[in-house]
Design a protein around this motif. Structure first.
Motif, PDB file in Angstrom:
ATOM      1  N   ILE A 568     -66.159  19.672  15.626  1.00 37.62           N
ATOM      2  CA  ILE A 568     -66.389  20.989  15.834  1.00 37.62           C
ATOM      3  C   ILE A 568     -64.985  21.674  16.147  1.00 37.62           C
ATOM      4  N   ASN A 569     -64.938  22.873  15.578  1.00 37.99           N
ATOM      5  CA  ASN A 569     -63.704  23.813  15.841  1.00 37.99           C
ATOM      6  C   ASN A 569     -62.385  22.895  15.517  1.00 37.99           C
ATOM      7  N   SER A 570     -62.052  22.670  14.369  1.00 38.05           N
ATOM      8  CA  SER A 570     -60.621  22.192  13.846  1.00 38.05           C
ATOM      9  C   SER A 570     -60.222  22.562  12.677  1.00 38.05           C
ATOM     10  N   PRO A 571     -59.050  22.856  12.757  1.00 35.91           N
ATOM     11  CA  PRO A 571     -58.455  23.148  11.151  1.00 35.91           C
ATOM     12  C   PRO A 571     -58.751  22.221  10.071  1.00 35.91           C
ATOM     13  N   THR A 572     -58.781  20.802  10.533  1.00 37.59           N
ATOM     14  CA  THR A 572     -59.115  19.704   9.474  1.00 37.59           C
ATOM     15  C   THR A 572     -59.776  18.761  10.380  1.00 37.59           C
ATOM     16  N   ALA A 573     -60.626  18.267   9.634  1.00 38.00           N
ATOM     17  CA  ALA A 573     -61.360  16.997  10.426  1.00 38.00           C
ATOM     18  C   ALA A 573     -60.892  15.673  10.193  1.00 38.00           C
ATOM     19  N   ILE A 574     -60.635  15.074   9.171  1.00 40.61           N
ATOM     20  CA  ILE A 574     -60.376  13.649   8.642  1.00 40.61           C
ATOM     21  C   ILE A 574     -58.945  13.820   7.857  1.00 40.61           C
ATOM     22  N   HIS A 575     -57.857  13.140   8.073  1.00 43.43           N
ATOM     23  CA  HIS A 575     -56.810  12.886   7.338  1.00 43.43           C
ATOM     24  C   HIS A 575     -56.822  11.353   6.785  1.00 43.43           C
ATOM     25  N   ILE A 576     -56.615  11.238   5.594  1.00 40.29           N
ATOM     26  CA  ILE A 576     -56.497   9.932   4.987  1.00 40.29           C
ATOM     27  C   ILE A 576     -55.145   9.911   4.244  1.00 40.29           C
ATOM     28  N   ASP A 577     -54.370   9.020   4.115  1.00 34.39           N
ATOM     29  CA  ASP A 577     -53.193   9.129   3.463  1.00 34.39           C
ATOM     30  C   ASP A 577     -53.047   7.684   2.651  1.00 34.39           C
ATOM     31  N   ASN A 578     -51.984   7.656   1.821  1.00 36.73           N
ATOM     32  CA  ASN A 578     -51.640   6.487   1.022  1.00 36.73           C
ATOM     33  C   ASN A 578     -50.191   6.063   1.518  1.00 36.73           C
ATOM     34  N   VAL A 637     -68.880  21.568  11.916  1.00 38.54           N
ATOM     35  CA  VAL A 637     -69.196  22.847  12.385  1.00 38.54           C
ATOM     36  C   VAL A 637     -67.826  23.565  12.517  1.00 38.54           C
ATOM     37  N   ASN A 638     -67.520  24.657  11.666  1.00 40.17           N
ATOM     38  CA  ASN A 638     -66.439  25.594  11.976  1.00 40.17           C
ATOM     39  C   ASN A 638     -65.183  24.600  11.584  1.00 40.17           C
ATOM     40  N   ILE A 639     -65.079  23.911  10.725  1.00 41.07           N
ATOM     41  CA  ILE A 639     -64.098  23.115  10.252  1.00 41.07           C
ATOM     42  C   ILE A 639     -63.371  23.722   9.072  1.00 41.07           C
ATOM     43  N   GLY A 640     -61.959  23.860   9.133  1.00 36.01           N
ATOM     44  CA  GLY A 640     -61.153  24.350   7.928  1.00 36.01           C
ATOM     45  C   GLY A 640     -61.344  23.423   6.505  1.00 36.01           C
ATOM     46  N   ASN A 641     -61.112  22.532   6.858  1.00 31.67           N
ATOM     47  CA  ASN A 641     -61.069  21.515   5.790  1.00 31.67           C
ATOM     48  C   ASN A 641     -61.721  20.199   6.200  1.00 31.67           C
ATOM     49  N   VAL A 642     -62.614  19.444   5.536  1.00 29.07           N
ATOM     50  CA  VAL A 642     -63.177  18.323   6.090  1.00 29.07           C
ATOM     51  C   VAL A 642     -62.019  17.129   5.711  1.00 29.07           C
ATOM     52  N   LEU A 643     -61.407  17.450   4.732  1.00 30.35           N
ATOM     53  CA  LEU A 643     -60.477  16.113   4.380  1.00 30.35           C
ATOM     54  C   LEU A 643     -58.973  16.809   4.343  1.00 30.35           C
ATOM     55  N   ASP A 644     -58.031  16.074   4.630  1.00 25.81           N
ATOM     56  CA  ASP A 644     -56.362  16.354   4.389  1.00 25.81           C
ATOM     57  C   ASP A 644     -56.137  14.858   3.584  1.00 25.81           C
ATOM     58  N   GLY A 645     -56.295  15.174   2.384  1.00 24.26           N
ATOM     59  CA  GLY A 645     -55.732  13.938   1.615  1.00 24.26           C
ATOM     60  C   GLY A 645     -56.710  13.847   0.250  1.00 24.26           C
TER      61      GLY A 645
END
Length: 700
Positions: A568-578, A637-645
């Motif tokens: 709830i209420n975050s610019p991005t929810a999950i970050h995954i990187d390589n 809920v109210n998340i800008g992007n679910v995934l960064d990656g």
């Protein structure tokens, strides 16, 4: 019916006989150690009662009459089957302090000292001359990332609350100016100490100070440090530092800042103080009427439970000491229940051995440290970074339950047990505790709860109000559940409320049914942080409510499963990187850190190959690639992007993202749960009714 009656009768009879056969020893602050320890002739010291208990082979209860037991030597328990508790729930405290008579507080009369103080405070600040009291006080020492964990310096506790060292700025920091000598690796080899410029006129007020200390984040936002100033030059506005920091001084990031503290000139808030070690004096600005004044004096643990079984410490307050509150080593079934541990200079409770420091002033590396030692922490964290299978000899089935741990200098509880080579569980736990305000002196990597080993658990705890992590763990098969974690990581960058990483063999850990709330978005703060190729966790049923800039960070790892979580209420929810394919590629070199840590646990052989079959082909399937990270059945809920990656680094399905009403009873308080007909149950197949009412401590 008759058989049942006789069974109950004999059960009660046997229980009564057991109670009657127990030895009871009484202790009172007004007692006498030459007495017999009976109720009407109590002993005076707890240690005397413990020594007396060794004469009994059975269960022994030590009953403490109310009052304060001030000690100057560790209470040592090495007796099986022992209970220590207050008599009839009277208030009992064990402290490592000395009481300072209020009459010893005096107004400042020395004009040279008064001239250093703002006129508004000259008649308000009071002084204590410890030399006249025959008490030696110790000043500050360097603390920070990569340095050994040490006892606290001499501190004052007024009306039960520790005073705070004076600082400038009071509630912010100053940017690092132009760097003339950074203190990098070349400088360390050549002995060139750091020099940097300041951009403010404030230091002009400090020209007559006996010493100046700077603290802050000098290079990386996860690495605080505290260094004494060797020389301040007001002609070119430079600080010449007295020591190297772990990395070097840098600029260019918002978190690279400093503040000055322990200056008499900067005592301007009630409850602030400064230590003048040279003159053996303390100065402070009182807050209201003072009824009690204590000096933290004892350096050793207040209590040590060692080489014994079934010891229970109940409903006692441990307070006011420069070192560890309670230390546990090679114990089985020890329990700290209903206790308060507060105003410690170090950690509240420590299970397992630490390490003797062997870090030179020009080599503050995380790998530093010496041999194992009892009753200290020292370089333990650095040693465990290098030796990931270290057995800290804490014991098994030890627990901390229904306790409050707060106002500690460097972390709350160190939880240990189990064997990483055999995957034998320690079964030790922290349950239904409140842990807060735990980084008064040491900040980075001094979490509310540290876990190492195998198969230990944190359950139903409230952890809050700290500049750094809530939970940091190493090892396998740990469970973190039903916790409320709020307002932590308030200063740092690139850290997590729950954090671990850099070892693909640390698998089988479960993070479930926790509530993350109000984590600062100021810098890169994460709620659950799987750093540098961490693998194989199961994360479900958690609520991430305003939980930092990146609630979840998976840093190049594999085999994480996130399901039935609420964001709830975050610019991005999950970050995954390589990262393993770019900036962290060197970690995968032959004999580099990933290779070392896999070999350390013999990952291709049992028990690891049996328990974690996906680990066996870690190198063959492409070690540097993130894969099999499954994100399913989650609510956003109210998340800008679910995934960064890249989406190819995870498997996403059966999730629901909405900016509308998901069906909460109260959208501003997710812990009140969902309405019976909430839309989330239609949008996400199989979404469960989460145990909202079990999240957090039941302590008031």
């Amino acid at each position: 019916m008759t058989k049942i009656f006789h069974f109950l009768f004999y059960t009660l009879l046997l229980s009564s006989a057991t109670v009657l056969s127990q030895s009871v020893i009484y202790v009172s602050p007004k007692g006498n150690d030459k007495a017999n320890g009976k109720k009407n002739a109590p002993l005076q010291t707890i240690q005397c009662a413990i020594d007396k208990s060794h004469k009994s082979n059975g269960n022994v209860i030590i009953e403490l009459f109310g009052g304060n037991y001030a000690i100057d030597k560790t209470i040592v328990i090495q007796k099986n089957n022992l209970i220590i508790r207050p008599f009839e729930n009277q208030k009992v405290s064990i402290s490592g302090d000395v009481t300072i008579p209020l009459s010893k507080m005096g107004k400042i009369k020395d004009k040279k000292v008064l001239d250093r103080i703002d006129k508004d405070f000259q008649q308000k600040i009071v002084a204590i001359d410890f030399q006249s009291l025959g008490i030696k006080i110790d000043g500050l020492h360097s603390v920070g990332f990569g340095r050994p964990s040490d006892i606290g310096w001499s501190e004052l506790v007024v009306n039960g609350e520790p005073l705070q060292l004076s600082r400038w700025p009071n509630n912010s920091m100053e940017p690092i100016g132009k760097i003339l000598v950074s203190g990098n690796e070349k400088d360390k080899k050549e002995g060139n100490l750091p020099i940097f410029q300041f951009k403010t006129d404030r230091p002009k007020r400090w020209k007559n100070a006996n010493e100046i200390w700077l603290s802050g984040y000098f290079a990386h936002g996860y690495a605080d440090d505290m260094i004494k100033v060797k020389e301040m030059n007001l002609e070119d506005n430079t600080f010449h530092m007295n020591d190297f920091t772990t990395y070097e001084f840098m600029t260019g990031a918002a978190f690279r800042q400093w503040f000055a503290f322990n200056l008499l000139e900067e005592i301007d808030l009630e409850g602030e103080y400064s230590i003048d070690e040279k003159e053996q004096k303390m100065y402070f600005l009182p807050k209201g009427k003072i009824s009690e004044l204590k000096l933290l004096r004892m350096k050793e643990p207040l209590m040590a439970i060692e080489n014994c079984e079934n010891v229970s410490i109940q409903n006692i307050t441990f307070e006011n000491s420069r070192g560890i509150g309670i230390y546990i080593e090679n114990a089985k079934g020890s329990l700290i229940d209903g206790c308060t541990i507060r105003n410690m200079g170090s950690v509240g409770i420590c299970m397992g051995k630490g390490n003797l420091p062997e870090i030179k002033s020009d080599d503050h590396s995380m790998e530093g440290g010496g041999e194992q030692a009892s009753r200290i922490i020292g370089s333990m964290m650095g040693v465990m970074y290098k030796n990931t299978v270290l057995d800290r000899q804490a014991g098994t089935n030890n627990g901390v339950k229904n306790c409050q741990v707060y106002n500690t200098g460097g972390g709350g509880i160190i939880l240990s047990g189990g064997n990483r080579l055999t995957l034998e569980s320690g079964n030790s736990f922290v349950e239904n505790c409140k842990i807060y305000n735990y980084n008064r002196i040491e900040k980075s990597y001094r979490p509310g709860v540290w876990i190492d080993g195998v198969g230990n658990k944190i359950s139903g705890c409230d952890i809050f109000n700290a500049p750094s992590m809530a939970i940091l763990f190493h090892g396998n098969e740990h469970i973190i559940e039903y916790c409320k974690i709020t307002n932590v990581c308030t200063e740092v960058d690139d850290q997590g409320a729950i954090y671990y990483g850099r070892d693909p063999s640390e698998r089988g850990n479960i993070i479930r049914y926790n509530y993350f709330k109000e984590l600062s978005p100021k810098h890169r703060v994460t709620a659950t942080y799987h750093d540098d190729m961490a693998c194989g966790s199961e994360v479900y049923g958690n609520i991430y409510f305003n939980a930092g800039s990146l609630p979840v960070l998976i840093g190049g790892g594999k085999d994480h499963h996130y399901y039935n979580n609420i964001f709830i209420n975050s610019p991005t929810a999950i970050h995954i990187d390589n990262r393993g394919e770019n900036w962290a590629k060197a970690m995968f070199d032959k004999d580099a850190i990933i290779d070392q840590r896999l070999k350390a646990v013999n990952y291709k052989e049992a028990p690891y190959a049996t328990k974690y079959p996906l680990l066996v082909n870690y190198w063959e399937e492409g070690a540097t690639k993130p894969m099999r990270n499954v994100i399913d059945g989650n609510l956003f809920v109210n998340i800008g992007n679910v995934l960064d990656g890249k989406s190819s680094w995870g498997e996403f399905y059966n999730n629901w993202m909405t900016n509308g009403d998901a069906g909460f009873v109260d959208k501003n308080d997710p812990l009140k749960g969902f309405k019976e007909n909430a839309e989330v149950f239609q949008k996400i197949e199989g979404f469960p009714k989460l145990p909202f009412n079990k999240m957090g401590s039941t302590l008031k």
